[in-house]
Write an enzyme that holds these catalytic residues in place. Structure first.
Site, short mmCIF file in Angstrom:
data_model
loop_
_atom_site.label_atom_id
_atom_site.label_comp_id
_atom_site.label_asym_id
_atom_site.label_seq_id
_atom_site.Cartn_x
_atom_site.Cartn_y
_atom_site.Cartn_z
N GLU A 129 10.23 0.42 -2.00
CA GLU A 129 9.92 1.47 -3.37
C GLU A 129 11.04 1.43 -4.44
O GLU A 129 10.58 1.51 -5.35
CB GLU A 129 9.15 2.36 -2.85
CG GLU A 129 7.84 2.44 -1.91
CD GLU A 129 6.38 2.06 -2.83
OE1 GLU A 129 6.78 1.83 -4.04
OE2 GLU A 129 5.59 1.88 -2.30
N ARG A 133 10.58 0.00 -8.12
CA ARG A 133 10.49 0.78 -9.26
C ARG A 133 11.89 1.12 -9.86
O ARG A 133 11.82 1.03 -10.98
CB ARG A 133 9.90 2.15 -8.49
CG ARG A 133 8.60 2.08 -7.87
CD ARG A 133 7.82 3.52 -7.62
NE ARG A 133 6.67 3.15 -6.57
CZ ARG A 133 5.87 4.07 -6.53
NH1 ARG A 133 5.77 4.76 -7.61
NH2 ARG A 133 4.92 3.59 -5.71
N ASP A 256 0.53 -8.67 0.42
CA ASP A 256 0.55 -9.09 -1.23
C ASP A 256 1.93 -9.64 -1.77
O ASP A 256 1.66 -10.54 -2.30
CB ASP A 256 -0.13 -7.87 -2.00
CG ASP A 256 0.61 -6.47 -1.47
OD1 ASP A 256 1.53 -6.34 -1.13
OD2 ASP A 256 0.13 -5.47 -2.13
N GLU A 372 -3.91 -3.35 -10.33
CA GLU A 372 -3.79 -4.83 -10.29
C GLU A 372 -4.96 -5.43 -10.78
O GLU A 372 -4.75 -6.62 -11.38
CB GLU A 372 -4.08 -4.96 -8.69
CG GLU A 372 -2.55 -4.73 -7.92
CD GLU A 372 -2.13 -3.13 -7.74
OE1 GLU A 372 -3.08 -2.32 -7.99
OE2 GLU A 372 -1.26 -3.02 -7.09
#
Ligand code: DMJ
Length: 465
Positions: A129, A133, A256, A372
């Site tokens: 993360e 980010r 993903d 998404e």
């Protein structure tokens, strides 16, 4: 049987046998036209509306969460991920402000970041993360402004993250202490292991220091080398022993962005190994995971070793895959998948986290402001210029405004059925959801799509290839 009858019989049998291979997408909702409106979209007006909602979200953050990680828009307070702020929302949102031409907001954000952001903190953070980010946000901030302070922060952060790669396999731990370098979390997953080459590779190119590229690439290659005989990866793996802990394969959360980074690292850096790994992987994914069901074209769950189906779940995270298919040139599958994603969004008027696509029943009812589905519509609009994707974007935007807006920012939903709010405005709402919506409607001069690659948090990084 005479020879004429025999030839007809052979023709029929061959046709039946070949049918599934001739057009894998044939069943995927081909007779339906889910786009009920032929309304002409006023792109300029829509871009202005998205921008106004970005300002609403940012003003809410400023009013109740200034200097903190996230806004809690219902209770009108803030939330810090690790008890101390790493400025998640400002760093994540900065490049969206620049792209939207919000100069005042971008200037105040820059001041906040350079005055307050420090990584010298005794906290154990989630590598994945923080990388997508913050590292991604700082790098795109640098590329957009050329302000060296962004690059310095990005370099400092990456150096503090580097200890995660000190494992027997080179695949990273999940957590690292930013001050002490202490690591933990040896059971990880493909997405968290394989989603750092875009950021770390960019940093290497910008600083002329190969260490970041090399470590991130080794992790990606190592993970790829652990694929099964039929070319699939599982859901969790021990990064010290290299043993799979969970052998379910899918394209959803936890796997993903591993696929995303194979494809995009090839495109961003021209990395030939990534190209080869992507090409091999997508073959296996389309062979074993793609599913042309009566409800549409989807991607399912299977066992990574046998390819045997384990379930038929699909969700908001899976919806990123249309963008990858489109970027890789497979517009047919991308369009078929996007038609399914649009159906999923409309089941309850706004997108649920997960459905069973066989029954079209909602399994997980929350909507946490995810981007998404919108991201894939944006890519498809870029590649096809088909107005239906603008209509789709408008539907998505209108429903988010209708159900998630508060007077001071946006909130996710606990349930798309009851529409009860969850009191969280994730930083990716400003970094991704509103950015993709804006770019879909904004003038094509806003960003040259072909000269950048978006990381998995929608931070646009300039292509080196
Ligand atoms: C984002 O942080 C990234 O897009 C990540 O890859 C997946 N989850 C969220 C958005 O849904």
């Amino acid at each position: 049987m005479n020879s004429k009858k025999m030839s007809i019989l052979i023709f029929i049998v061959t046709s039946i046998l070949l049918l599934p291979n001739i057009n894998i997408l044939a069943k995927a909702g081909s007779k339906e036209n889910p786009y009920t409106t032929n309304e002409k979209i006023d792109k300029k007006e829509m871009a202005a509306k998205v921008k106004a909602e970005f300002i609403n979200a940012w003003d809410g953050y400023k009013k109740y969460a200034w200097g903190h990680d996230e806004l809690k828009p219902v209770s009108k307070t803030y939330f810090d991920w690790y008890g101390t702020s790493l400025l998640m929302t400002p760093v994540d949102a900065f490049d969206t402000m620049v792209l939207m031409g919000l100069k005042k907001e971008a200037d105040e954000t820059k001041r906040l970041i350079f005055e307050k952001l420090s990584f010298d903190k005794n906290i154990s953070v989630k590598f994945f993360e923080i990388n997508i980010r913050l590292e991604g946000g700082l790098l795109s901030g640098y590329e957009l402004t050329h302000d060296k302070r962004f690059l310095k922060l990005a370099e400092d952060l990456a150096n503090r993250l580097l200890p995660v790669f000190n494992t027997k396999t080179g695949m990273p731990y999940r957590y690292v202490n930013l001050k002490t370098g202490e690591v933990k979390g040896e059971v990880s997953n493909p997405a968290e292991i394989g989603s750092c080459l875009i950021e770390f590779g960019t940093l290497s190119k910008l600083t002329d220091n190969p260490i970041y590229y090399d470590k991130a690439k080794k992790a990606l290659v190592e993970l790829y080398n652990h694929r099964s005989k039929i070319g699939l990866v599982g859901s969790s793996i021990n990064v010290e022993t290299g043993k799979w802990i969970d052998s379910e394969s899918h394209i959803s959360g936890g796997i993903d962005s591993y696929y995303e980074y194979l494809l995009k690292s090839w495109k961003l850096f021209g990395d030939k190994d990534c190209k080869r790994m992507w090409k091999e992987s997508i073959k296996a994914v389309n062979k074993y995971l793609a599913d042309s069901a009566s409800t549409g074209f989807w991607y399912r769950q299977v066992n990574m070793n046998t390819g045997k189906r384990t379930s038929t779940l699909f969700g908001s995270l899976d919806a990123f895959f249309g963008a990858e298919l489109a970027l890789s040139g497979d517009i047919n599958r991308a369009e078929a998948l996007q038609a399914s994603c649009y159906k999923m969004w409309n089941l309850a008027g706004i997108e649920p986290e997960e459905i069973n696509y066989n029954s079209m029943k909602i399994i997980s009812p929350q909507y946490v402001l995810r981007p998404e589905n919108i991201e894939s519509a944006y890519y498809l609009y870029h590649y096809t210029h088909n107005e239906k994707y603008l209509q789709m974007g408008k539907t998505y935007f209108d429903s988010i405004v209708k159900y998630c807006r508060t007077d001071d920012g946006y909130s996710g939903l606990k349930s798309v059925i009851t529409k009860e709010k969850d009191d969280e405005m994730q930083s990716f709402f400003l970094a991704e959801t509103l950015k993709y919506l804006y770019l879909m409607f904004a003038s094509s001069n806003t960003l040259n799509f072909n000269s950048v690659i978006f990381n998995t948090e929608a931070h646009a990084l300039i292509r080196f290839n």
